[in-house]
Design an enzyme around this catalytic site. Structure first.
Site, PDB file in Angstrom:
ATOM      1  N   CYS A 185       0.862  -1.184   0.000  1.00  0.00           N
ATOM      2  CA  CYS A 185       0.000   0.000   0.000  1.00  0.00           C
ATOM      3  C   CYS A 185       0.892   1.226   0.000  1.00  0.00           C
ATOM      4  O   CYS A 185       1.443   1.614   1.031  1.00  0.00           O
ATOM      5  CB  CYS A 185      -0.947   0.040   1.189  1.00  0.00           C
ATOM      6  SG  CYS A 185      -2.138   1.420   1.060  1.00  0.00           S
ATOM      7  N   CYS A 230      -0.497   3.689  -7.449  1.00  0.00           N
ATOM      8  CA  CYS A 230      -1.348   3.039  -6.449  1.00  0.00           C
ATOM      9  C   CYS A 230      -1.420   1.561  -6.791  1.00  0.00           C
ATOM     10  O   CYS A 230      -1.735   1.217  -7.941  1.00  0.00           O
ATOM     11  CB  CYS A 230      -2.752   3.649  -6.463  1.00  0.00           C
ATOM     12  SG  CYS A 230      -3.954   2.774  -5.430  1.00  0.00           S
TER      13      CYS A 230
END
Length: 251
Positions: free
Chosen positions: A80, A198
């Site tokens: 993440c 991302c």
């Protein structure tokens, strides 16, 4: 057949890293027979991409590392990017040390990779300093990513925010849309495109097409993570049709 065991720490709502990383490794296996890759995940709770939930997710790292340590993985990946970058410049180094400490507490000495640190090392491996990027985040979170990269010496010449705060909704974005989104970037001074900053925003099917169309090297948080993961395993960081970073030509 040599099996490499990969530990993944993923947000509870992440659907993409457990799809794109194995997909890249399957493509690699076709090009490099004799290798196998097994993935073992521990999940940390996060649904909305907000500073509060990102901090809460980071607080679960030690528990996740202890769980993965029991499987004795060959490398552990924290997947993440923005959760780490939101904690301030250079935090990937702190996060990676926390992972090493957590694994060591479980008797595991595997090397560690953070997607935040991997994006920086991937940009460096391409030998570029100026990038344009696309994120699914709200503009304030995209600004956080931009500041993080620039504090590390990377110039962000343009950034596009898709403004999707719900993490499951991010996973459902169509990667084909990136084939047109990149054309909204101002690329005059860019040396590379970060097509997805991302690991939750799907991008792999579009990477090679955008690279071919733009004439610029294209990487993503996921391809950069794969590059660093393979390097930590002592393997050549090569995956077919996944952009210049994984072509074998990057440093």
């Amino acid at each position: 057949m040599t099996d490499h065991h990969i530990g993944l720490i993923v947000p509870s709502s992440n659907l993409t890293m457990e799809t794109e990383l194995p997909r890249m490794m399957r493509a690699r296996q076709e090009a490099v027979p004799g290798e196998g890759f097994c993935f073992h995940s521990s999940r940390t709770r996060m649904r909305q991409v907000t500073p509060e939930e990102l901090r809460g997710m980071n607080a679960q790292t030690k528990r996740a590392c202890l769980e993965l340590a029991d499987a004795r993985p060959d490398v552990v990946v924290s997947a993440c990017l923005v959760a780490i970058m939101a904690q301030g410049p250079g935090h990937h180094r702190t996060a990676e040390e926390e992972m090493r400490t957590g694994l060591a507490a479980g008797g595991c000495r595997a090397p560690v990779v953070s997607s935040a640190g991997a994006l920086l090392s991937g940009i460096a491996a391409l030998g570029v300093e100026r990038v344009a990027l696309i994120t699914p985040y709200t503009r304030p979170l995209t600004a956080t990513v931009v500041r993080y990269l620039e504090e590390a010496g990377v110039t962000v010449v343009d950034a596009l925010s898709l403004e999707v705060p719900d993490n499951l909704a991010v996973a459902r974005l169509d990667p084909d849309d990136l084939r047109r989104h990149w054309r909204r970037l101002a690329l005059r001074d860019a040396q590379a495109i970060v097509l997805s900053a991302c690991v939750q925003m799907p991008s792999l099917p579009a990477v090679q097409d955008v690279e071919d169309a733009s004439g610029l090297p294209v990487l993503t948080a996921a391809t950069a993570t794969a590059h660093r993961m393979l390097t930590e395993l002592g393997l050549a960081p090569v995956v077919p049709d996944a952009g210049a970073l994984l072509s074998g030509a990057a440093a």
